[in-house]
Design an enzyme around this catalytic site. Sequence first.
Site, PDB file in Angstrom:
ATOM      1  N   SER A 145       1.060  -1.632  -0.448  1.00 38.75           N
ATOM      2  CA  SER A 145       0.069   0.415   0.529  1.00 38.75           C
ATOM      3  C   SER A 145       1.012   1.231  -0.005  1.00 38.75           C
ATOM      4  O   SER A 145       1.810   1.018   0.167  1.00 38.75           O
ATOM      5  CB  SER A 145      -0.739  -0.033   1.115  1.00 38.75           C
ATOM      6  OG  SER A 145      -1.333   1.456   1.508  1.00 38.75           O
ATOM      7  N   TYR A 158      -2.521  -1.324  10.997  1.00 38.03           N
ATOM      8  CA  TYR A 158      -2.907  -1.693   9.610  1.00 38.03           C
ATOM      9  C   TYR A 158      -1.105  -0.991   8.224  1.00 38.03           C
ATOM     10  O   TYR A 158      -0.751  -1.626   7.884  1.00 38.03           O
ATOM     11  CB  TYR A 158      -4.291  -1.215   9.098  1.00 38.03           C
ATOM     12  CG  TYR A 158      -3.812  -1.460   7.163  1.00 38.03           C
ATOM     13  CD1 TYR A 158      -4.172  -2.669   6.804  1.00 38.03           C
ATOM     14  CD2 TYR A 158      -4.117  -0.039   6.257  1.00 38.03           C
ATOM     15  CE1 TYR A 158      -4.035  -2.727   5.702  1.00 38.03           C
ATOM     16  CE2 TYR A 158      -3.841  -0.591   4.686  1.00 38.03           C
ATOM     17  CZ  TYR A 158      -3.718  -2.025   4.781  1.00 38.03           C
ATOM     18  OH  TYR A 158      -3.982  -1.747   3.140  1.00 38.03           O
TER      19      TYR A 158
END
Length: 361
Positions: A145, A158
């Site tokens: 990401s 996360y």
Amino acid sequence: MNAETGKTALITGASSGIGQELAKLFAKDGYNLVLVARSDDKLDRLGEVFKNNYGTEQVTVIGKDLSSEDAAQDVYNQVKAKGITVDVLVNDAGVGLYGLFATDTDWEREKAMIHLNVLTLTQMTKLFLYDMLARNEGKILNLASLLSITPSPLMAVYAGTKAYVYNFTQSLANELKDTNVSITALLPNATDTDFFNKAGAENTKVTDEVQDPVMVAKAGYDALMAGKSKIVPGGLKNKSYEVMAYVAPQEALASLMRNKMEQKPDPKAEEESSTIAWGIGIGIAVLAGVALGLAYANTNALDRARYRYKAKSFGDSISDTLSSVFDNVVDSVVDAYKTTKAKAGAVINESEEELEEEVVA
Ligand SMILES: NC(=O)c1ccc[n+]([C@@H]2O[C@H](COP(=O)([O-])OP(=O)(O)OC[C@H]3O[C@@H](n4cnc5c(N)ncnc54)[C@H](OP(=O)(O)O)[C@@H]3O)[C@@H](O)[C@H]2O)c1
């Protein structure tokens, strides 16, 4: 004739979002598929669509909670038992969790997230990479990401898992550089999938800037096929985020991301807060009016005009609307002053216009 007939791609997280778009691209290119996620009903339906639309020959569905103990080993065993050779592994399945780490988020969900995003991805890579190296052929795509390279307050765990995925993938890319096996990290910016809803982050500012999962999947697929070690989809804008992430201080990045991860202003709360602001504004105006009135009653005509003039300026500076409220208050105070003076038998000779002119001059 399809380009890759006979080869097999295993895709985790194929039941929705980016994973589903990636599965479609493999199906279009003639790959057989092993689709893994918890929603095996969705995967079955998807398999039927691929067979009908793209003539996919073999679709194997494995319904599995990949956050459970030894999930990767179980998937690997099932694939082996069916005699399937995995040519491409896509570790897409992943979840996020929104909230302040110390007080908001639930440890059991965090633990499951770390298991899914980190442990299962790592073990899947270990098991299938070993076989790929033995054949000296294969490709792996890991979903990282843009948060892999920036701190992300309110999604701290996360972001930590995605930092791991990116770092791990880049290390392996180096270890594999003299082989015919490649590994690629896909680093999307916020993407329009169910991810933010599931993470409890559906109302955050970052969801106003989401990109198309079809575009993200295509960029990842092309980079994987080209054997690149990483890809940031989304053109110059996301490329510049990436460059900024490498050069900007971590504290500054954390502040920027904190802002993006904050909740969008609630329109109802905004209405309420503007009502409160009005109330406070009127309260200030009334208090200022009373103070002016007291001063007004104890001074000469010139100073009285100055007070009135200053009161008007003060009102203008609060805001146009508040200013008109303020003027009304001042007028009321002047009236009250006149009444008080009249009751005390005093005479006011100057008109208000005269006093104003005198002050401005
Ligand atoms: N959307 C974004 O903004 C964004 C940005 C950067 C990176 N990513 C990454 O992209 C990947 C895909 O996310 P997405 O945006 O496509 O979200 P998504 O639409 O919610 O898809 C997540 C996929 O993971 C599967 N999954 C979740 N928990 C699982 C579990 N315990 N066991 C097995 N499968 C599980 C889901 O299937 P089931 O629910 O059926 O199990 C689903 O197929 C994730 O790794 C995410 O971190 C997303």
